[in-house]
Write a protein that holds these residues in place. Structure first.
Motif, PDB file in Angstrom:
ATOM      1  N   GLU A 179     -28.470 -21.205 106.838  1.00 18.01           N
ATOM      2  CA  GLU A 179     -27.571 -21.300 108.101  1.00 18.01           C
ATOM      3  C   GLU A 179     -27.881 -20.122 109.048  1.00 18.01           C
ATOM      4  OE1 GLU A 179     -23.536 -21.180 106.564  1.00 18.01           O
ATOM      5  OE2 GLU A 179     -23.389 -23.573 106.582  1.00 18.01           O
ATOM      6  N   ILE A 180     -28.333 -19.208 108.521  1.00 24.33           N
ATOM      7  CA  ILE A 180     -28.588 -17.801 109.690  1.00 24.33           C
ATOM      8  C   ILE A 180     -29.681 -18.543 110.556  1.00 24.33           C
ATOM      9  CG2 ILE A 180     -29.601 -15.751 109.982  1.00 24.33           C
ATOM     10  CD1 ILE A 180     -28.144 -14.989 107.412  1.00 24.33           C
ATOM     11  N   GLU A 182     -30.496 -21.694 111.280  1.00 25.89           N
ATOM     12  CA  GLU A 182     -29.757 -22.824 112.079  1.00 25.89           C
ATOM     13  C   GLU A 182     -28.818 -22.241 113.141  1.00 25.89           C
ATOM     14  OE1 GLU A 182     -29.259 -25.944 108.548  1.00 25.89           O
ATOM     15  OE2 GLU A 182     -27.620 -24.851 109.284  1.00 25.89           O
ATOM     16  N   ALA A 183     -28.367 -20.878 112.853  1.00 27.88           N
ATOM     17  CA  ALA A 183     -27.599 -20.242 113.916  1.00 27.88           C
ATOM     18  C   ALA A 183     -28.562 -19.963 115.070  1.00 27.88           C
ATOM     19  CB  ALA A 183     -26.710 -19.223 113.388  1.00 27.88           C
ATOM     20  N   SER A 184     -29.613 -19.378 114.792  1.00 25.89           N
ATOM     21  CA  SER A 184     -30.436 -19.165 115.984  1.00 25.89           C
ATOM     22  C   SER A 184     -30.913 -20.290 116.654  1.00 25.89           C
ATOM     23  CB  SER A 184     -31.829 -18.124 115.337  1.00 25.89           C
ATOM     24  OG  SER A 184     -32.571 -19.190 114.579  1.00 25.89           O
ATOM     25  N   ARG A 185     -31.146 -21.430 115.971  1.00 28.32           N
ATOM     26  CA  ARG A 185     -31.602 -22.651 116.643  1.00 28.32           C
ATOM     27  C   ARG A 185     -30.280 -23.111 117.635  1.00 28.32           C
ATOM     28  NH1 ARG A 185     -33.212 -26.011 111.836  1.00 28.32           N
ATOM     29  NH2 ARG A 185     -33.951 -23.738 110.734  1.00 28.32           N
ATOM     30  N   MET A 186     -29.264 -22.981 117.185  1.00 25.91           N
ATOM     31  CA  MET A 186     -28.047 -23.198 117.832  1.00 25.91           C
ATOM     32  C   MET A 186     -27.817 -22.365 119.103  1.00 25.91           C
ATOM     33  SD  MET A 186     -26.872 -25.706 116.752  1.00 25.91           S
ATOM     34  CE  MET A 186     -25.328 -25.953 117.704  1.00 25.91           C
ATOM     35  N   ASP A 187     -28.305 -21.056 118.876  1.00 23.31           N
ATOM     36  CA  ASP A 187     -28.300 -20.130 120.052  1.00 23.31           C
ATOM     37  C   ASP A 187     -29.484 -20.258 120.845  1.00 23.31           C
ATOM     38  OD1 ASP A 187     -26.166 -18.804 119.669  1.00 23.31           O
ATOM     39  OD2 ASP A 187     -27.045 -16.878 118.417  1.00 23.31           O
ATOM     40  N   GLY A 188     -30.396 -21.247 120.734  1.00 25.57           N
ATOM     41  CA  GLY A 188     -31.321 -21.675 121.757  1.00 25.57           C
ATOM     42  C   GLY A 188     -32.724 -21.082 121.345  1.00 25.57           C
ATOM     43  N   ALA A 189     -32.841 -20.764 120.139  1.00 21.93           N
ATOM     44  CA  ALA A 189     -34.344 -19.951 119.789  1.00 21.93           C
ATOM     45  C   ALA A 189     -35.270 -21.165 119.591  1.00 21.93           C
ATOM     46  CB  ALA A 189     -34.102 -19.076 118.590  1.00 21.93           C
ATOM     47  N   THR A 190     -36.628 -20.925 119.910  1.00 19.92           N
ATOM     48  CA  THR A 190     -37.540 -21.804 119.541  1.00 19.92           C
ATOM     49  C   THR A 190     -37.944 -21.355 118.262  1.00 19.92           C
ATOM     50  OG1 THR A 190     -39.127 -20.161 120.584  1.00 19.92           O
ATOM     51  CG2 THR A 190     -38.331 -21.786 122.220  1.00 19.92           C
ATOM     52  N   GLU A 193     -39.394 -17.959 118.145  1.00 20.65           N
ATOM     53  CA  GLU A 193     -38.371 -17.186 118.308  1.00 20.65           C
ATOM     54  C   GLU A 193     -37.359 -16.922 116.777  1.00 20.65           C
ATOM     55  OE1 GLU A 193     -37.581 -17.241 123.245  1.00 20.65           O
ATOM     56  OE2 GLU A 193     -36.555 -18.678 121.768  1.00 20.65           O
ATOM     57  N   TYR A 197     -37.485 -13.296 115.825  1.00 24.49           N
ATOM     58  CA  TYR A 197     -36.367 -12.504 115.961  1.00 24.49           C
ATOM     59  C   TYR A 197     -35.402 -12.513 114.553  1.00 24.49           C
ATOM     60  CZ  TYR A 197     -37.976 -12.045 120.577  1.00 24.49           C
ATOM     61  OH  TYR A 197     -38.644 -11.655 121.809  1.00 24.49           O
ATOM     62  N   VAL A 198     -35.519 -13.439 113.662  1.00 22.26           N
ATOM     63  CA  VAL A 198     -34.481 -13.726 112.698  1.00 22.26           C
ATOM     64  C   VAL A 198     -35.177 -13.741 111.157  1.00 22.26           C
ATOM     65  CG1 VAL A 198     -32.689 -15.141 111.550  1.00 22.26           C
ATOM     66  CG2 VAL A 198     -33.153 -14.947 114.328  1.00 22.26           C
ATOM     67  N   PRO A 201     -37.605 -10.270 110.743  1.00 21.39           N
ATOM     68  CA  PRO A 201     -36.854  -8.890 110.057  1.00 21.39           C
ATOM     69  C   PRO A 201     -36.065  -9.347 108.826  1.00 21.39           C
ATOM     70  CG  PRO A 201     -35.978  -9.764 112.261  1.00 21.39           C
ATOM     71  CD  PRO A 201     -37.164 -10.712 112.050  1.00 21.39           C
TER      72      PRO A 201
ATOM     73  N   LEU B  52     -28.566 -30.412 113.828  1.00 22.50           N
ATOM     74  CA  LEU B  52     -29.419 -29.784 112.695  1.00 22.50           C
ATOM     75  C   LEU B  52     -29.675 -30.780 111.536  1.00 22.50           C
ATOM     76  CD1 LEU B  52     -26.684 -26.765 112.473  1.00 22.50           C
ATOM     77  CD2 LEU B  52     -29.101 -26.811 113.116  1.00 22.50           C
ATOM     78  N   ALA B  73     -31.750 -26.349 119.937  1.00 24.60           N
ATOM     79  CA  ALA B  73     -31.916 -25.288 120.945  1.00 24.60           C
ATOM     80  C   ALA B  73     -31.715 -25.806 122.262  1.00 24.60           C
ATOM     81  CB  ALA B  73     -33.374 -24.692 120.533  1.00 24.60           C
ATOM     82  N   PHE B  81     -20.239 -21.289 111.964  1.00 23.91           N
ATOM     83  CA  PHE B  81     -20.563 -21.702 110.628  1.00 23.91           C
ATOM     84  C   PHE B  81     -19.522 -21.251 109.568  1.00 23.91           C
ATOM     85  CE2 PHE B  81     -24.633 -21.889 112.649  1.00 23.91           C
ATOM     86  CZ  PHE B  81     -25.294 -23.037 112.193  1.00 23.91           C
ATOM     87  N   ALA B  85     -22.661 -16.978 109.076  1.00 19.32           N
ATOM     88  CA  ALA B  85     -24.232 -16.908 109.605  1.00 19.32           C
ATOM     89  C   ALA B  85     -24.495 -16.241 110.483  1.00 19.32           C
ATOM     90  CB  ALA B  85     -24.687 -18.385 109.869  1.00 19.32           C
ATOM     91  N   TYR B  87     -26.407 -12.661 112.088  1.00 21.95           N
ATOM     92  CA  TYR B  87     -27.591 -12.264 111.881  1.00 21.95           C
ATOM     93  C   TYR B  87     -27.357 -10.760 111.177  1.00 21.95           C
ATOM     94  CZ  TYR B  87     -28.521 -15.605 115.510  1.00 21.95           C
ATOM     95  OH  TYR B  87     -28.298 -16.749 116.125  1.00 21.95           O
ATOM     96  N   HIS B  89     -29.131  -8.137 110.485  1.00 28.12           N
ATOM     97  CA  HIS B  89     -29.965  -7.222 110.845  1.00 28.12           C
ATOM     98  C   HIS B  89     -29.520  -6.691 112.003  1.00 28.12           C
ATOM     99  CE1 HIS B  89     -31.970 -10.948 112.002  1.00 28.12           C
ATOM    100  NE2 HIS B  89     -32.672 -10.212 113.021  1.00 28.12           N
ATOM    101  N   ALA B  99     -28.018 -15.066 122.033  1.00 30.27           N
ATOM    102  CA  ALA B  99     -28.534 -16.633 122.771  1.00 30.27           C
ATOM    103  C   ALA B  99     -28.677 -16.139 124.399  1.00 30.27           C
ATOM    104  CB  ALA B  99     -27.211 -17.291 122.787  1.00 30.27           C
ATOM    105  N   LEU B 102     -32.093 -14.474 124.636  1.00 33.23           N
ATOM    106  CA  LEU B 102     -33.068 -15.708 124.504  1.00 33.23           C
ATOM    107  C   LEU B 102     -33.024 -16.302 125.979  1.00 33.23           C
ATOM    108  CD1 LEU B 102     -32.513 -17.287 121.084  1.00 33.23           C
ATOM    109  CD2 LEU B 102     -34.539 -15.560 121.752  1.00 33.23           C
ATOM    110  N   ARG B 150     -21.572 -17.558 125.451  1.00 34.23           N
ATOM    111  CA  ARG B 150     -22.580 -18.430 126.014  1.00 34.23           C
ATOM    112  C   ARG B 150     -21.946 -19.418 126.945  1.00 34.23           C
ATOM    113  NH1 ARG B 150     -25.311 -21.409 121.417  1.00 34.23           N
ATOM    114  NH2 ARG B 150     -25.720 -22.937 123.240  1.00 34.23           N
TER     115      ARG B 150
END
Ligand SMILES: Nc1ncnc2c1ncn2[C@@H]1O[C@H](COP(=O)(O)OP(=O)(O)O)[C@@H](O)[C@H]1O
Ligand SMILES: [Mg+2]
Lengths: 286, 335
Positions: A179-180, A182-190, A193, A197-198, A201, B52, B73, B81, B85, B87, B89, B99, B102, B150
């Motif tokens: 889900e973490i 997936e969250a980055s995908r929802m945030d627009g990450a390619t 990215e 970035y996720v 790290p 998803l 994206a 979620f 979920a 991040y 770090h 977001a 990015l 956003r």
């Protein structure tokens, strides 16, 4: 009413010791010393003369000499072998990580019904003795003109280590909740990215320990080196081997060359032991 | 035209037909709640909107554009979620600004937006902390903050309150309602909790086994359930159901008759339409629930707002409001 006597644990400093812990500590030190002893003996021998080296009973107190080390350096070009070791192990580690990371990513985050089977199959290739593949690989290298070639060693080391690398990275990635990502995908990450970035790290520890293990395994690999290389692409493993054959055994010179061969990787391992342990326990220790 | 439109969407997990040709139109600014029992496909449907999960059939249209195969994206949706979920770090600030960073938004603007959201969510003091150092409720708010900085086209929530304790859940529910009123953003919210559904939704979508059973305003669902399933799912305690032959006077050709607990009244056994034996009395202070058994096998509950002297084992009569009776045919459809 029942009376239970509770043994008060002994307090020393910030730790609280009890019988079981003391036993375990003593036992693990014992095992560690036992395993270290041959290495210690080898280092000791490398500072003896050949005569002292074969003395029975073994000499523990003697005047150390550096003549073995100087002679090794005179007889063979240590640095050219060491350079080959560095190139092949670093090269195969980088190449291996580049292949294993996307493989483990897809298996950990987009598993199919066959994922487990594929992982088992990959691991099962490690069960075959390497010598079983020697003749085809030798012939292939010969036909492609890759005998005694550093590039061929890099490829072979990579393939040799890939199953373990994929496994280690897979178990490591598995601990990251999807889900973490997936969250980055929802945030627009390619995809890049998301990785940069996720995932990177979060998986840094796992990637580092996988890389380190691969480095150590490649550094110490002897079988393929001895069979596929000679003067040109030989690594430190072949340098060591060259001291055990033609003119009989010279214990102290063999010890000296062995110490030289393992020194870089032992020093390296010392500084990276935390990552190594973490990776080898497959995430069991948090 | 609808802002977000699901046209005959299908989802298969191998042989399992998880979402079976769902049609739904959501208006701009609407708060839609998907509700249904566990495993009915709420999360799957939400994740299909999010991109998803791959959509195996049908079309998804957002703001006039077909986004059926658009990657998450590029959909411009934000999701909160169940597990938050976050991040792990990154600091709270970095979580919320991820977001925007990015999207290469101007740093000054990012700063301003994050600060505004943090203020709204009471997170200003925690911006430099990592999620590990926050309580469950605070993490939850960071997850919401990450979504609102956003200004996405649609907010998606997957059971966002289920990891909070009861008191915090009630409080956060109110905050989410306020937030929606303030931002007016289109929202799709998944829950299995009908109280959340009833209190938050402009319209509720009741799902079962990958099918929409009914769509309507909360009170519409409560007052006019289209079928037996919805009648049982909405309302706590559940609507009482009795075979039609117990109540021939109001059955009118139905197979089953449903009456909500508050539309029934415990009376003397003499001459009442129904009579039963008291099995349990739950006195909640403001209301009293009298559980009883009719004819030895049909359990019903009567809710009243006065206290009772009734004891377990007493025989009581039941009166009801004939105008509030629901009738279902043998297929379970409301007549
Ligand atoms: N990744 C998956 N693989 C296979 N089956 C799944 C997967 N995700 C959900 N399902 C199945 O799809 C159905 C709907 O699941 P879900 O949408 O999670 O339900 P809900 O959120 O309403 O509890 C369930 O039967 C579930 O077992
Ligand atoms: Mg769910």
């Amino acid at each position: 009413m029942s009376t239970t006597t509770v043994k008060k644990p002994v307090r020393t400093g910030k730790y609280t010791w009890n019988g079981a812990m003391i036993t375990r500590t003593v036992a693990s030190y014992g095992v560690a010393l036992l395993m270290f002893f041959p290495i210690f003996f080898m280092i000791l021998t490398s500072f003896k003369t050949e005569l002292q080296a074969i003395a029975v009973p073994s000499l523990w107190i003697f005047e150390p000499t550096l003549e073995n080390y100087t002679e090794v350096q005179e007889r063979s070009d240590y640095f050219s072998f060491a350079w080959n070791s560095v190139v092949t192990s670093v090269g195969s580690t980088i190449l291996g990580l580049m292949i294993a990371t996307p493989a483990a990513y897809s298996m950990a985050f987009n598993p199919t019904k066959q994922t487990k089977n594929i992982l088992m199959w990959m691991l099962s290739t490690k069960m075959m003795p390497a010598v079983g593949a020697l003749i085809p690989i030798y012939l292939l290298c010969q036909k492609l003109g890759l005998l005694d070639n550093v590039f061929a060693l890099i490829i072979i080391f990579t393939l040799m280590n890939l199953p373990i690398m994929v496994w280690m990275l897979y178990t490591n990635f598995k601990e990251i909740p999807s889900e973490i990502l997936e969250a980055s995908r929802m945030d627009g990450a390619t995809l890049w990215e998301e990785f940069r970035y996720v995932l990177l790290p979060l998986a840094m520890g796992g990637l580092a320990s996988t890389g380190l293990l691969c480095l150590v395994l490649s550094w110490n690999e002897a079988f393929w080196v001895l069979n596929l290389t000679s003067a040109n692409a030989g690594t430190l493993a072949s340098l060591v081997a060259s001291y055990s054959s033609p003119e009989g055994l010279f214990w102290s010179k063999l010890s000296a060359v062995s110490v030289l061969a393992i020194a870089p990787i032992v020093i390296f391992g010392w500084f990276s032991q935390k990552q190594l342990v973490q990776g080898l326990t497959f995430g069991a220790v948090k | 035209m609808a802002f977000l439109k699901l046209q005959n969407v299908d989802k298969y997990y191998g042989k399992l037909h998880a979402i079976k040709g769902v049609n739904l139109e959501i208006e701009n600014g609407e708060f839609i709640v998907f509700v249904g029992p566990s495993g009915c496909g709420k999360s799957t449907l939400l994740r299909m909107i999010a991109g998803l999960e791959v959509i195996n059939g049908g079309e998804l249209i957002l703001d006039g554009k077909d986004i059926t195969t658009t990657p998450s994206a590029q959909r411009d949706l934000a999701m909160v979620f169940q597990s938050y979920a976050l991040y792990p770090h990154m600091t709270v600030e970095d979580n919320m600004s991820f977001a925007l960073r990015l999207a290469k938004v101007d740093p000054a603007e990012i700063q301003e937006k994050v600060e505004k959201a943090a203020e709204k969510l009471d997170l200003t003091a925690y911006l430099k902390r990592t999620p590990k150092m926050l309580s469950g409720g605070q993490r939850q708010r960071v997850a919401i903050g990450r979504a609102i900085v956003r200004s996405p086209k649609v907010f998606l929530f997957d059971e966002p309150l289920s990891n909070l304790d009861a008191a915090l859940r009630g409080q956060t529910r109110v905050e989410i309602a306020e937030l929606h009123r303030e931002l007016g953003a289109t929202t799709v919210y998944v829950t299995h909790d009908q109280v959340e559904a009833m209190t938050l939704a402009d319209r509720v979508v009741v799902l079962r086994d990958g099918i929409i059973e009914q769509v309507g305003t909360p009170l519409d669902l409560y007052d006019h359930p289209k079928n037996r399933f919805v009648s049982q799912f909405i309302g706590m305690p559940q609507m009482n159901l009795l075979p039609a032959d117990f109540l021939p006077a109001v059955a009118e050709g139905s197979a089953e008759v449903g009456i909500r607990p508050e539309h029934m009244k415990a009376v003397g056994a003499e001459g009442a339409a129904l009579s039963g034996v008291v099995e349990l009395v739950e006195s909640l202070g403001n209301e009293t629930l009298i559980h009883m058994k009719i004819a030895g096998k049909h359990q019903i509950i009567v809710r009243q707002y006065v206290r009772t002297e009734l004891k377990i084992g007493d025989t009581v009569g039941v009166e009801f409001d004939a105008s509030r009776v629901h009738r279902f045919d043998s297929e379970g459809l409301a007549l």
